[in-house]
Motif scaffolding. Structure first.
Motif, short mmCIF file in Angstrom:
data_model
loop_
_atom_site.label_atom_id
_atom_site.label_comp_id
_atom_site.label_asym_id
_atom_site.label_seq_id
_atom_site.Cartn_x
_atom_site.Cartn_y
_atom_site.Cartn_z
N GLN A 182 47.49 76.28 34.69
CA GLN A 182 47.82 76.32 33.32
C GLN A 182 49.20 77.08 33.63
O GLN A 182 50.03 76.30 33.18
N GLU A 183 49.02 78.08 34.54
CA GLU A 183 50.52 78.63 35.10
C GLU A 183 51.90 78.01 35.37
O GLU A 183 52.44 78.18 34.98
N GLY A 184 50.61 77.16 36.50
CA GLY A 184 51.53 76.18 37.63
C GLY A 184 52.85 75.64 36.16
O GLY A 184 54.12 75.29 36.33
N TYR A 185 51.46 74.41 35.47
CA TYR A 185 52.46 73.54 34.97
C TYR A 185 53.13 74.35 33.26
O TYR A 185 54.67 73.65 33.57
N LYS A 186 52.98 75.79 33.27
CA LYS A 186 53.90 76.00 31.91
C LYS A 186 54.99 76.30 32.47
O LYS A 186 56.12 76.38 32.23
N LYS A 187 54.83 76.53 33.92
CA LYS A 187 56.40 77.43 34.74
C LYS A 187 57.23 76.13 34.50
O LYS A 187 58.17 75.76 34.79
N ILE A 188 56.39 74.97 34.71
CA ILE A 188 57.74 73.57 35.32
C ILE A 188 58.45 74.18 33.86
O ILE A 188 59.26 73.12 34.66
N ILE A 189 57.74 73.60 32.33
CA ILE A 189 57.95 73.45 31.53
C ILE A 189 59.45 74.58 31.42
O ILE A 189 60.42 74.44 31.57
N ASN A 190 58.77 75.86 31.42
CA ASN A 190 60.55 76.99 31.49
C ASN A 190 61.51 76.85 32.01
O ASN A 190 61.70 77.06 31.70
N ASP A 191 61.20 76.52 33.44
CA ASP A 191 62.84 76.11 34.31
C ASP A 191 63.00 75.42 33.85
O ASP A 191 64.67 75.13 34.09
N SER A 192 62.13 74.59 32.78
CA SER A 192 63.44 72.95 32.58
C SER A 192 64.09 73.46 31.48
O SER A 192 64.98 72.80 30.88
N TRP A 193 63.53 73.99 30.63
CA TRP A 193 64.12 74.35 28.87
C TRP A 193 65.16 75.55 29.04
O TRP A 193 65.44 76.31 27.75
N LYS A 194 65.51 76.45 30.43
CA LYS A 194 65.94 77.79 30.18
C LYS A 194 66.96 77.37 28.48
O LYS A 194 67.72 76.11 28.94
#
Length: 285
Positions: A182-194
């Motif tokens: 979950q944390e890895g996938y969450k980071k992917i999304i968060n890093d995409s929509w800064k």
């Protein structure tokens, strides 16, 4: 024709004539759009990661071809029988070096169709760049993960204010998503929509992260069952073969009755197609 060089983009075969109309001929995608797929089927988490990974590969091809799609969302991804995503609908696409076409106008009619996936800088009439594409991809990942339209039911002005303030949709995983990923996938999304375009992750870095996540998770699942997705709900568009016995707890007293006494069949004509439906008779419930 240039786009057809990538297997993650819907292949264009050419132009034909049907009943005196010119039509474009494309590759067939049996499962329809990715949005239709997540609405109708239960997609396991490792399938979603693989789908995201292959969409990312398609976007990298577009970047190398100096093409911006400008309308990324699950509705514009078609799916084959083997769950291969195909990017399509290039109606709004443009070349990155075409200064006259990189701005994206948003009118009241199109706002609901594209606004939830747009980067904040586009809402201030800035040029559409690859960073905008990455933001939209992050929103597509959120949509695929949680299987719903971002900000569904919100008015356009509320969505704009929310995005401009740096706020986003919530990332709350369900019980079916393995916690260790979950944390890895969450980071992917968060890093995409800064909020700051320059702080967003690159497509190549996204590819590396998605590949690492997929390679670590795929061992937990059986790839031999690829494409065998269970239905979310009863698909009424199929010609149903109902069992002779109804084992529903609501109608256990009727389970020895013939199903035609409990269910009635009717046809609906839609776009020159006959759709066959079964409907439970109220008096038998």
């Amino acid at each position: 024709m240039k786009l057809s060089e990538c297997k993650h983009i819907l292949r264009f075969y050419g132009v034909s004539s049907v009943e005196n109309y010119s039509v474009m001929v494309f590759e067939w995608a049996e499962r329809g759009s990715l949005r239709q797929l997540y609405e109708q089927k239960d997609i396991q988490f490792h399938y979603k990661v693989r789908i995201a990974l292959e969409i990312c590969r398609g976007l990298i091809f577009l970047q190398c071809a100096d093409i911006l799609h400008r309308n990324l969302k699950c509705e514009n991804i078609l799916m084959t029988e083997s769950l291969e995503p195909k990017i399509y609908n290039f109606e709004l696409a443009c070349y990155t070096n075409d200064e006259n076409n990189t701005s994206l106008s948003i009118d009241s009619e199109s706002a609901g169709d594209i606004l939830p996936w747009l980067a904040p800088e586009i809402l201030t009439n800035s040029q559409y760049t690859i960073q905008c594409e990455i933001f939209s991809f992050g929103m597509l990942l959120w949509e695929l993960t949680f299987e719903k339209i971002p900000y569904k039911g919100w008015k356009a002005e509320k969505i704009k204010d929310h995005i401009m303030k740096g706020e986003r949709e919530r990332i709350i995983f369900g019980a079916l998503t393995p916690k260790i990923y979950q944390e890895g996938y969450k980071k992917i999304i968060n890093d995409s929509w800064k909020q700051n375009p320059q702080e967003r992750i690159s497509l190549m870095k996204l590819l590396d992260m998605l590949e690492g996540l997929y390679n670590s998770i795929r061992r937990m699942f059986n790839d031999r069952a690829l494409g065998l997705l269970p239905d979310k709900t009863l698909d009424l568009n199929d010609d149903l073969e109902l069992p002779d016995e109804d084992i529903s707890p609501v109608t256990q007293d009727s389970k020895k009755k013939d199903h035609k006494k409990i269910w009635s069949r009717f046809n609906v004509k839609n776009n020159n197609k006959i759709l066959k439906y079964w409907k439970r008779k109220e008096k038998e419930i």
